[in-house]
Design an enzyme around this catalytic site. Structure first.
Site, PDB file in Angstrom:
ATOM      1  N   GLU A  57       0.825  -1.217   0.000  1.00 19.12           N
ATOM      2  CA  GLU A  57       0.000   0.000   0.000  1.00 19.12           C
ATOM      3  C   GLU A  57       0.863   1.273   0.000  1.00 19.12           C
ATOM      4  O   GLU A  57       2.093   1.203   0.091  1.00 19.12           O
ATOM      5  CB  GLU A  57      -0.943  -0.024   1.209  1.00 19.12           C
ATOM      6  CG  GLU A  57      -2.340  -0.548   0.860  1.00 19.12           C
ATOM      7  CD  GLU A  57      -2.982   0.270  -0.273  1.00 19.12           C
ATOM      8  OE1 GLU A  57      -2.589   1.431  -0.486  1.00 19.12           O
ATOM      9  OE2 GLU A  57      -3.877  -0.264  -0.946  1.00 19.12           O
ATOM     10  N   HIS A  58       0.169   2.403  -0.060  1.00 20.38           N
ATOM     11  CA  HIS A  58       0.837   3.701  -0.195  1.00 20.38           C
ATOM     12  C   HIS A  58       1.865   3.943   0.911  1.00 20.38           C
ATOM     13  O   HIS A  58       1.689   3.525   2.044  1.00 20.38           O
ATOM     14  CB  HIS A  58      -0.199   4.836  -0.173  1.00 20.38           C
ATOM     15  CG  HIS A  58      -0.940   4.889   1.127  1.00 20.38           C
ATOM     16  ND1 HIS A  58      -0.475   5.596   2.203  1.00 20.38           N
ATOM     17  CD2 HIS A  58      -2.082   4.287   1.527  1.00 20.38           C
ATOM     18  CE1 HIS A  58      -1.318   5.452   3.212  1.00 20.38           C
ATOM     19  NE2 HIS A  58      -2.296   4.649   2.831  1.00 20.38           N
ATOM     20  N   ASP A  59       2.956   4.566   0.557  1.00 20.11           N
ATOM     21  CA  ASP A  59       3.995   5.040   1.477  1.00 20.11           C
ATOM     22  C   ASP A  59       4.750   3.928   2.211  1.00 20.11           C
ATOM     23  O   ASP A  59       5.458   4.210   3.175  1.00 20.11           O
ATOM     24  CB  ASP A  59       3.415   6.036   2.504  1.00 20.11           C
ATOM     25  CG  ASP A  59       2.794   7.247   1.835  1.00 20.11           C
ATOM     26  OD1 ASP A  59       3.548   7.997   1.211  1.00 20.11           O
ATOM     27  OD2 ASP A  59       1.557   7.419   1.909  1.00 20.11           O
TER      28      ASP A  59
END
Ligand SMILES: CC(C)(COP(=O)(O)OP(=O)(O)OC[C@H]1O[C@@H](n2cnc3c(N)ncnc32)[C@H](O)[C@@H]1OP(=O)(O)O)[C@@H](O)C(=O)NCCC(=O)NCCS
Length: 220
Positions: A138-140
């Protein structure tokens, strides 16, 4: 455009999957494998391909300048990537055409993103990482060098996975968790707390079953 010849280092199960992915691409053409350890060859060898016993013999015979290290063991994969770079080979990245890679993510050399995998916004994926079939980063998230993320595993947002760690198939890692260097997280685990380096953890919620010895204080 002519396809660029590439050697695959490894001839086991992972190499088999990687060679099929590379064969799908019109940019690359597998010209041989290297297997300097296991006597039994698992890969299917097509015309024009050979299983070579060493990097030297593979380079001499094929003249290829590009390589992909398809070895499941995290330490060995990173070591062989270093060997190939020392030998002036270009280490390629393999990305399955049916994966989703955010344009704001970064993917290192020698990394494999397998079929159905998703890498979302601003994720950082290091060198020699495996993001296996249907895994989600997922993001980051920060996924450091030599990490392996098993099939169907999910790293929620802002997770950090340190060098050489193994995240088993079907794991879910809660957002903002840090997984220590060289940890092993068993298949199916729900990881809801940080785990320190070299730990083995599994279960739902995951419990640490093996902990690393405390690090010795550096002598002064
Ligand atoms: C965690 C793991 C490394 C442990 O392996 P191991 O040390 O050989 O463990 P064992 O098989 O001897 O099992 C020891 C005990 O832990 C339990 N156990 C092992 N793995 C487990 C898991 N993932 N979740 C829950 N329990 C687990 C076993 O049932 C056994 O319990 P028991 O003592 O009550 O009988 C391994 O089971 C695992 O999950 N590997 C990841 C596999 C994977 O995801 N592969 C993807 C390849 S791409």
């Amino acid at each position: 455009m002519l396809a660029t010849p590439v050697i695959i280092w490894g001839a086991g199960g992972h190499a088999k999957v990687i060679s099929e992915l590379i064969a799908r691409s019109s940019n690359w053409c597998v010209v041989g494998f290297i297997d300097d350890i296991a006597p039994q060859r698992q890969v299917r060898v097509f015309a024009g391909q050979t299983v070579f016993p060493s990097l030297e013999s593979a380079i001499n015979e094929t003249r290829a300048r590009h390589i992909f290290v398809a070895i499941g063991n995290n330490d060995a994969r990173l070591r062989l990537i270093e060997n190939a770079i020392e030998r002036q080979m270009t280490v390629i990245t393999v990305i399955a055409p049916n994966s989703w890679i955010s344009q704001s993510s970064t993917i290192g050399a020698g990394t494999a993103i397998m079929s159905g995998a998703v890498i979302n916004a601003d994720a950082l994926i290091g060198t020699g990482v495996i993001v296996n079939t249907n895994a989600v980063v997922e993001h980051d998230c920060i996924v450091n060098d030599g990490v392996s993320i098993g099939p169907g595993a999910v790293l929620c947002g802002n997770v950090v996975v340190n060098k050489g760690a193994f995240i088993g198939a079907g794991c879910v890692v809660r957002e903002r968790i840090t997984v220590g260097q060289d940890c092993i997280i068993g298949c199916g685990a729900a990881l809801v707390a940080d785990v320190e380096r070299q730990s083995i953890a599994y279960g739902v919620p995951a419990k640490v079953v093996v902990q690393a010895e405390p690090e010795l204080e550096a002598a002064t």
